[in-house]
Motif scaffolding. Sequence first.
Motif, PDB file in Angstrom:
ATOM      1  N   LEU A 655       0.869  -1.176   0.000  1.00 20.41           N
ATOM      2  CA  LEU A 655       0.000   0.000   0.000  1.00 20.41           C
ATOM      3  C   LEU A 655       0.907   1.227   0.000  1.00 20.41           C
ATOM      4  O   LEU A 655       1.814   1.328   0.835  1.00 20.41           O
ATOM      5  CB  LEU A 655      -0.906   0.006   1.232  1.00 20.41           C
ATOM      6  CG  LEU A 655      -1.820   1.238   1.393  1.00 20.41           C
ATOM      7  CD1 LEU A 655      -2.853   1.280   0.259  1.00 20.41           C
ATOM      8  CD2 LEU A 655      -2.512   1.208   2.746  1.00 20.41           C
ATOM      9  N   THR A 656       0.659   2.149  -0.918  1.00 19.18           N
ATOM     10  CA  THR A 656       1.516   3.324  -1.060  1.00 19.18           C
ATOM     11  C   THR A 656       0.674   4.576  -1.210  1.00 19.18           C
ATOM     12  O   THR A 656      -0.294   4.606  -1.988  1.00 19.18           O
ATOM     13  CB  THR A 656       2.437   3.193  -2.279  1.00 19.18           C
ATOM     14  OG1 THR A 656       3.167   1.971  -2.187  1.00 19.18           O
ATOM     15  CG2 THR A 656       3.410   4.360  -2.358  1.00 19.18           C
ATOM     16  N   TYR A 657       1.056   5.608  -0.473  1.00 19.11           N
ATOM     17  CA  TYR A 657       0.461   6.937  -0.602  1.00 19.11           C
ATOM     18  C   TYR A 657       1.550   7.897  -1.064  1.00 19.11           C
ATOM     19  O   TYR A 657       2.656   7.906  -0.514  1.00 19.11           O
ATOM     20  CB  TYR A 657      -0.114   7.418   0.726  1.00 19.11           C
ATOM     21  CG  TYR A 657      -0.474   8.891   0.722  1.00 19.11           C
ATOM     22  CD1 TYR A 657      -1.669   9.329   0.141  1.00 19.11           C
ATOM     23  CD2 TYR A 657       0.385   9.839   1.269  1.00 19.11           C
ATOM     24  CE1 TYR A 657      -1.991  10.677   0.117  1.00 19.11           C
ATOM     25  CE2 TYR A 657       0.063  11.185   1.257  1.00 19.11           C
ATOM     26  CZ  TYR A 657      -1.128  11.599   0.673  1.00 19.11           C
ATOM     27  OH  TYR A 657      -1.432  12.934   0.646  1.00 19.11           O
ATOM     28  N   VAL A 658       1.246   8.721  -2.087  1.00 24.69           N
ATOM     29  CA  VAL A 658       2.209   9.681  -2.621  1.00 24.69           C
ATOM     30  C   VAL A 658       1.523  11.042  -2.762  1.00 24.69           C
ATOM     31  O   VAL A 658       0.463  11.154  -3.392  1.00 24.69           O
ATOM     32  CB  VAL A 658       2.756   9.254  -3.998  1.00 24.69           C
ATOM     33  CG1 VAL A 658       3.813  10.260  -4.480  1.00 24.69           C
ATOM     34  CG2 VAL A 658       3.349   7.862  -3.935  1.00 24.69           C
ATOM     35  N   ASP A 659       2.126  12.056  -2.158  1.00 25.55           N
ATOM     36  CA  ASP A 659       1.696  13.433  -2.359  1.00 25.55           C
ATOM     37  C   ASP A 659       2.682  14.046  -3.354  1.00 25.55           C
ATOM     38  O   ASP A 659       3.815  14.378  -2.998  1.00 25.55           O
ATOM     39  CB  ASP A 659       1.697  14.197  -1.042  1.00 25.55           C
ATOM     40  CG  ASP A 659       1.257  15.639  -1.218  1.00 25.55           C
ATOM     41  OD1 ASP A 659       0.542  15.924  -2.189  1.00 25.55           O
ATOM     42  OD2 ASP A 659       1.646  16.492  -0.389  1.00 25.55           O
ATOM     43  N   ALA A 660       2.268  14.179  -4.603  1.00 29.97           N
ATOM     44  CA  ALA A 660       3.146  14.648  -5.683  1.00 29.97           C
ATOM     45  C   ALA A 660       2.643  16.000  -6.157  1.00 29.97           C
ATOM     46  O   ALA A 660       1.484  16.124  -6.600  1.00 29.97           O
ATOM     47  CB  ALA A 660       3.146  13.639  -6.830  1.00 29.97           C
ATOM     48  N   ARG A 661       3.499  17.021  -6.103  1.00 28.41           N
ATOM     49  CA  ARG A 661       3.071  18.386  -6.406  1.00 28.41           C
ATOM     50  C   ARG A 661       4.076  19.119  -7.287  1.00 28.41           C
ATOM     51  O   ARG A 661       5.288  18.900  -7.191  1.00 28.41           O
ATOM     52  CB  ARG A 661       2.892  19.189  -5.113  1.00 28.41           C
ATOM     53  CG  ARG A 661       1.881  18.610  -4.141  1.00 28.41           C
ATOM     54  CD  ARG A 661       0.457  18.803  -4.610  1.00 28.41           C
ATOM     55  NE  ARG A 661      -0.480  18.027  -3.791  1.00 28.41           N
ATOM     56  CZ  ARG A 661      -1.807  18.022  -3.991  1.00 28.41           C
ATOM     57  NH1 ARG A 661      -2.324  18.750  -4.961  1.00 28.41           N
ATOM     58  NH2 ARG A 661      -2.586  17.280  -3.220  1.00 28.41           N
ATOM     59  N   ILE A 662       3.556  20.015  -8.129  1.00 29.71           N
ATOM     60  CA  ILE A 662       4.384  20.993  -8.830  1.00 29.71           C
ATOM     61  C   ILE A 662       4.546  22.185  -7.890  1.00 29.71           C
ATOM     62  O   ILE A 662       3.565  22.768  -7.437  1.00 29.71           O
ATOM     63  CB  ILE A 662       3.729  21.426 -10.151  1.00 29.71           C
ATOM     64  CG1 ILE A 662       3.662  20.238 -11.109  1.00 29.71           C
ATOM     65  CG2 ILE A 662       4.499  22.580 -10.788  1.00 29.71           C
ATOM     66  CD1 ILE A 662       2.884  20.515 -12.377  1.00 29.71           C
ATOM     67  N   THR A 663       5.781  22.558  -7.585  1.00 30.04           N
ATOM     68  CA  THR A 663       6.029  23.632  -6.632  1.00 30.04           C
ATOM     69  C   THR A 663       6.521  24.916  -7.282  1.00 30.04           C
ATOM     70  O   THR A 663       6.534  25.972  -6.640  1.00 30.04           O
ATOM     71  CB  THR A 663       7.031  23.181  -5.561  1.00 30.04           C
ATOM     72  OG1 THR A 663       8.248  22.745  -6.196  1.00 30.04           O
ATOM     73  CG2 THR A 663       6.467  22.017  -4.746  1.00 30.04           C
ATOM     74  N   ALA A 664       6.954  24.865  -8.545  1.00 35.01           N
ATOM     75  CA  ALA A 664       7.352  26.080  -9.271  1.00 35.01           C
ATOM     76  C   ALA A 664       7.298  25.778 -10.760  1.00 35.01           C
ATOM     77  O   ALA A 664       7.733  24.719 -11.203  1.00 35.01           O
ATOM     78  CB  ALA A 664       8.755  26.531  -8.867  1.00 35.01           C
ATOM     79  N   ASN A 665       6.764  26.735 -11.541  1.00 38.71           N
ATOM     80  CA  ASN A 665       6.614  26.512 -12.981  1.00 38.71           C
ATOM     81  C   ASN A 665       6.433  27.852 -13.686  1.00 38.71           C
ATOM     82  O   ASN A 665       5.334  28.238 -14.069  1.00 38.71           O
ATOM     83  CB  ASN A 665       5.418  25.591 -13.256  1.00 38.71           C
ATOM     84  CG  ASN A 665       5.325  25.167 -14.712  1.00 38.71           C
ATOM     85  OD1 ASN A 665       6.260  25.353 -15.478  1.00 38.71           O
ATOM     86  ND2 ASN A 665       4.190  24.593 -15.091  1.00 38.71           N
ATOM     87  N   ALA A 666       7.528  28.583 -13.883  1.00 36.54           N
ATOM     88  CA  ALA A 666       7.456  29.924 -14.446  1.00 36.54           C
ATOM     89  C   ALA A 666       7.046  29.923 -15.915  1.00 36.54           C
ATOM     90  O   ALA A 666       6.531  30.924 -16.416  1.00 36.54           O
ATOM     91  CB  ALA A 666       8.820  30.613 -14.296  1.00 36.54           C
ATOM     92  N   GLY A 667       7.223  28.814 -16.627  1.00 39.27           N
ATOM     93  CA  GLY A 667       6.912  28.779 -18.050  1.00 39.27           C
ATOM     94  C   GLY A 667       5.479  28.440 -18.377  1.00 39.27           C
ATOM     95  O   GLY A 667       5.119  28.359 -19.552  1.00 39.27           O
ATOM     96  N   TYR A 668       4.642  28.257 -17.375  1.00 36.70           N
ATOM     97  CA  TYR A 668       3.266  27.813 -17.622  1.00 36.70           C
ATOM     98  C   TYR A 668       2.418  28.914 -18.245  1.00 36.70           C
ATOM     99  O   TYR A 668       2.496  30.080 -17.849  1.00 36.70           O
ATOM    100  CB  TYR A 668       2.636  27.345 -16.313  1.00 36.70           C
ATOM    101  CG  TYR A 668       1.158  27.081 -16.409  1.00 36.70           C
ATOM    102  CD1 TYR A 668       0.676  25.930 -17.041  1.00 36.70           C
ATOM    103  CD2 TYR A 668       0.226  27.983 -15.899  1.00 36.70           C
ATOM    104  CE1 TYR A 668      -0.673  25.688 -17.147  1.00 36.70           C
ATOM    105  CE2 TYR A 668      -1.131  27.744 -15.989  1.00 36.70           C
ATOM    106  CZ  TYR A 668      -1.583  26.592 -16.615  1.00 36.70           C
ATOM    107  OH  TYR A 668      -2.925  26.362 -16.725  1.00 36.70           O
ATOM    108  N   VAL A 669       1.588  28.544 -19.216  1.00 32.52           N
ATOM    109  CA  VAL A 669       0.581  29.428 -19.795  1.00 32.52           C
ATOM    110  C   VAL A 669      -0.769  28.763 -19.586  1.00 32.52           C
ATOM    111  O   VAL A 669      -0.960  27.592 -19.946  1.00 32.52           O
ATOM    112  CB  VAL A 669       0.838  29.657 -21.298  1.00 32.52           C
ATOM    113  CG1 VAL A 669      -0.310  30.435 -21.922  1.00 32.52           C
ATOM    114  CG2 VAL A 669       2.147  30.404 -21.498  1.00 32.52           C
ATOM    115  N   ALA A 670      -1.717  29.503 -19.003  1.00 33.28           N
ATOM    116  CA  ALA A 670      -3.019  28.933 -18.652  1.00 33.28           C
ATOM    117  C   ALA A 670      -3.754  28.453 -19.899  1.00 33.28           C
ATOM    118  O   ALA A 670      -3.819  29.149 -20.911  1.00 33.28           O
ATOM    119  CB  ALA A 670      -3.850  29.967 -17.912  1.00 33.28           C
ATOM    120  N   THR A 671      -4.296  27.238 -19.820  1.00 34.16           N
ATOM    121  CA  THR A 671      -5.071  26.683 -20.923  1.00 34.16           C
ATOM    122  C   THR A 671      -6.536  27.094 -20.840  1.00 34.16           C
ATOM    123  O   THR A 671      -7.235  27.094 -21.845  1.00 34.16           O
ATOM    124  CB  THR A 671      -4.980  25.151 -20.913  1.00 34.16           C
ATOM    125  OG1 THR A 671      -5.408  24.661 -19.635  1.00 34.16           O
ATOM    126  CG2 THR A 671      -3.544  24.701 -21.157  1.00 34.16           C
TER     127      THR A 671
END
Length: 782
Positions: A655-671
């Motif tokens: 059994l595995t729990y993972v909290d996976a997050r993006i913490t910084a992303n300056a190149g993102y453009v909102a879709t």
Amino acid sequence: MKKVLNNHGKLRPMAAAILAWLAAPLQVLAQSSEQILPAVTVEGARSVSDTNQYPVTTESVTAGQVADTVNAVTVEDALKYLPNVLVRRRFIGDTQAPMATRTTGINASARSLIFADGILLSTLVNNNNQNGSPQWFMVAPDEIDRIDVLYGPFAAAYPGNSYGAVTEIITRMPRQFEASAKVTVANQHFSQYGTRDHYPSTQASVNLGDRAGDLSWWFSVNHLNSFSQPVTSLTINQSATAATGSAPLLAGAIADRNRTGAPIQVLGAGNLTHTVQDTAKLKLAYDFSPALTAAYTLGYWQNNADAFSQSYLTTATGAPYFGGTGSVNIAGNAYSASSIGGLFSSNSTDQAHWMQALSLKTKNSGSLNWEVIATHFNYGNELARTSTGPYPLAQNAGPGRIADASDTGWTTLDVKGTWRQKGRGARHSVSFGAHADQYKLANPTYNTSDWINGDKGALFSDSRGKTRTEAIWAQDAWRIAPDLMATIGGRYERWRAYDGFNFATSGSGTGFPVTQPEVADSGFSPKLSLTWQASNDWSMTGSFGKALRFPTVGELYQNVQTGQSFTQANPFLKPEKVLAGELALERRTSDSKLRISLFEEHVSDALISQTSSIPGVAVPVSFVQNVDKTRQRGIELVGQKKDVLIKGLELNGSLTYVDARITANAGYVATTPGAASVGKRTPYVPEWRATAVATYKPDEKWSYTLAGRYSSRLYATVDNTDINPATYQGFEGYFVADLRIRYQLDRHWSAATGIDNLNNRKYILFHPFPQRTLYAELKYDF
């Protein structure tokens, strides 16, 4: 079973002869650490991490366990119940089956490594679930002695691609004459949207081996004939325009929503695939002395596959509809007939791959042992033909494109050594080595007037290039005290990409050739592990590792094309920089095992496909970019117990729990308005995963297994805007139960039957996945 049209899957001669050729600090300290704990050894066998003293958490499965518990047709089936391992195999015979781990997703094939007897099966020419998928088919299930999965980038012997996991497939060599033959049949019943059918598969294999004095050999052949369920759904966005009275009325469309929640119409199914594969394998080993052995492996694989489309649409007369001119009426709304026609196509694939390896290894009782292994993988033939003309005429002839990747391949060279201090009070065991590799991608696509048998015409697109890496590494397993061991090591790598070239054709027919510049990078990756053996049963290990995962050729030299605008590929992607740690507590007895691991991983410049702006292009486009930072942390529980309540009943699970997050992303453009990526879940990493296997062996003849696999839903976009997972291109959560019963009739004969997806869970991981599938197997061992 519907006949597959334009079937090019005829068996060709395997090879006229077997030819012997050989071609050429730290930014964030993770709050957890990894494990030098011994691997999950079964029946006394030793894992790769035990043998090499790698400080890596390892889970293993043996050939005997696979035979008892897994409905295995191809080798990747053997990994089905290992903790935090998912191989995205869409159907039996799928050649696009990457492996996901606890922190990496099913579209990131270059974040894990797969080896068979030291031969690299990972296709590190790309990092995706297509032409970057591993070459699993070079190993047959009956070859397996054991499989070890090593989690995390904590062993200096492996490059940064190991930060997901390393899978080591160990095959066996005979000690005396042996022979076996096996036939496995499977049948899947599939029902989704407008498709309802049965899809059979048949696999047959023969193995021969012997040892005569100092020479041992193994030869195997394997044949697979398989039909798949629809791999894609053919959809069109919901029209808001009312149909005119003159537009032909069509029936059969199915209203649904796409993964962002927008309304669509499902008009048909695509890529129903018939694949015929053959594999031949020769392994030779010769003992020059009791302490020196040479080995040579030659593998050949060929695949002929044909795929076609199915339409759900029917005209007023009941005839199937595949598109045309003008507009049509679907449920009162107007749709472009030519847009509908563009959804339907057929394709064929013709592949022939060669694999070979030559090694020299010592196995003496002295302090020093060494090994040299050179491998080469070559695409002797790699043609994919796709129709572009109108259906259904395109099933038999017409224009199309030919993609030719026949010049793709890779070569590796490894020199390894181990020095173990001898005598009373010995404290050190040092391993060290040097590595070199080269990967080459060549993938031009040509127009053709006849997609089935025609010659290559004008160049339509091209992506090609090479990467090269040299590395040296060393690590010391230092026993500080009888119950305390430290493993200290590091790996230095030097990488460059060169000979990059792109060509693309715009919508107006203009060609854009681009010669890409050479790029290079290098870096050092330290490793540290500390293990405390608290008692005979209990141990605790903390580990830390840095890894550099350099971009693949495909990530560097992909074409970006939007309508009639073309933008050159970006060869300046930076390497992924990984800081990972694990803290593991394990209790192990003769009949049980329990492990709890806390792990954390920080990735800078993560290479992820996302939507962004490109100068000169009016609308955002999607392509691989460096996402500034991601963070994955979690907890894993793994357990195993024999003779639970009654003798012969074994339970194991994870059994595995993972909290996976993006913490910084300056190149993102909102879709979409208001969308953001920071704080959202890292794409393709589920929050929960679990496995459970119960095997009952009342005697030496019978074994009964009931197993389950679970995953929560996952996101495929950096902003998590794919809110509807239960549709084509979505990623659903699922629970799947499997059943297997095996009977050993006598010393020679065994039989098995089983069901995968016993509960008939209908789920989608971008593609529709197999539904309930029945298996039957008969095997003879000499």
